[in-house]
Design a protein around this motif. Structure first.
Motif, PDB file in Angstrom:
ATOM      1  N   TYR A  97       0.804  -1.177  -0.096  1.00  0.00           N
ATOM      2  CA  TYR A  97       0.061  -0.040   0.049  1.00  0.00           C
ATOM      3  C   TYR A  97       0.834   1.155  -0.102  1.00  0.00           C
ATOM      4  O   TYR A  97       0.304   2.330  -0.448  1.00  0.00           O
ATOM      5  N   ASP A 128       3.393   1.993  -1.963  1.00  0.00           N
ATOM      6  CA  ASP A 128       3.602   2.141  -3.442  1.00  0.00           C
ATOM      7  C   ASP A 128       2.174   2.415  -4.138  1.00  0.00           C
ATOM      8  O   ASP A 128       2.291   2.887  -5.369  1.00  0.00           O
ATOM      9  N   TYR A 129       1.288   2.192  -3.829  1.00  0.00           N
ATOM     10  CA  TYR A 129      -0.222   2.474  -4.360  1.00  0.00           C
ATOM     11  C   TYR A 129      -0.564   3.619  -4.284  1.00  0.00           C
ATOM     12  O   TYR A 129      -0.572   4.534  -3.473  1.00  0.00           O
ATOM     13  N   LYS A 130      -0.833   4.265  -5.728  1.00  0.00           N
ATOM     14  CA  LYS A 130      -1.493   5.663  -5.893  1.00  0.00           C
ATOM     15  C   LYS A 130      -2.933   5.587  -6.316  1.00  0.00           C
ATOM     16  O   LYS A 130      -3.100   5.027  -7.354  1.00  0.00           O
ATOM     17  N   ASP A 131      -3.451   6.599  -6.103  1.00  0.00           N
ATOM     18  CA  ASP A 131      -4.902   6.669  -6.455  1.00  0.00           C
ATOM     19  C   ASP A 131      -5.051   7.335  -7.794  1.00  0.00           C
ATOM     20  O   ASP A 131      -4.273   8.198  -7.856  1.00  0.00           O
ATOM     21  N   THR A 132      -5.644   7.018  -8.611  1.00  0.00           N
ATOM     22  CA  THR A 132      -5.880   7.411 -10.128  1.00  0.00           C
ATOM     23  C   THR A 132      -6.942   8.548 -10.079  1.00  0.00           C
ATOM     24  O   THR A 132      -7.047   9.429 -10.945  1.00  0.00           O
ATOM     25  N   ASP A 172      -9.505  11.362  -8.062  1.00  0.00           N
ATOM     26  CA  ASP A 172      -9.517  12.056  -6.936  1.00  0.00           C
ATOM     27  C   ASP A 172     -11.026  12.164  -6.228  1.00  0.00           C
ATOM     28  O   ASP A 172     -11.138  11.963  -4.976  1.00  0.00           O
TER      29      ASP A 172
END
Length: 184
Positions: free
Chosen positions: A133, A135-139, A141
């Protein structure tokens, strides 16, 4: 009589320092029949050379004996060959490669068993399937937009699966229809 020179030559002979001429002197000296008592134990060291020279000469009948042995052997081989007939056989490519196939099968079995044992013994790393988590980025908003996108994707998957199911049932019906026609 003083044999000091011969004794010195013997010492040098045993040390490996004599020349060929000095060794010839020793051979000639020990080739005599009459030797002093203190030097008689060394006579067999040099007498063997004379005996070897006598053995090196071949007799007059050597050629005849050798030819007779060769003829006897060739006659025995001819009689053995005439009784045994060996047929030539053809070996196909698959027969030539069979040992290679066997070796490959053995290697495949060993690797398969090794992997099975490793996974059954808990060799799988802990956390291998876990998500990182950090390294996890939301795409997205906005979570509502993300929810709509996921809903659309799931709807497309549902439609695709239902179409595949319908096509599969049509193929099964056609196959059963063909089977019923062929049995009549």
């Amino acid at each position: 009589m003083d044999y000091k020179y011969i004794e010195q030559l013997l010492e040098r002979y045993f040390a490996g320092e004599t020349t060929l001429q000095e060794e010839q002197i020793l051979n000639a000296f020990f080739g005599q029949e009459q030797l002093p008592e203190q030097l008689k134990p060394y006579q067999p060291l040099f007498a063997w050379k004379d005996a070897a020279k006598a053995d090196e000469q071949l007799g007059d009948d050597f050629d005849e004996r050798l030819l007779k042995i060769i003829d006897d052997d060739s006659k025995q081989q001819q009689s053995a060959n005439s009784s045994e007939h060996v047929k030539a056989r053809t070996i196909s490519m698959s027969q030539r490669l069979m040992p290679l196939f066997r070796a490959a099968a053995i290697v495949a079995i060993i690797l398969t068993l090794g992997n099975a044992i490793r996974f059954s013994m808990g060799g799988q790393q802990q956390g291998y399937d876990e998500i990182n988590y950090a390294d996890y980025k939301d795409t997205f908003d906005d979570p509502a937009v993300a929810y709509d996108r996921v809903e659309d994707a799931l709807q497309l998957m549902s439609e695709g699966l239902s179409m595949a199911q319908t096509a599969d049932s049509l193929i099964q019906r056609a196959a059963s229809f063909n089977d019923s026609l062929s049995t009549k």
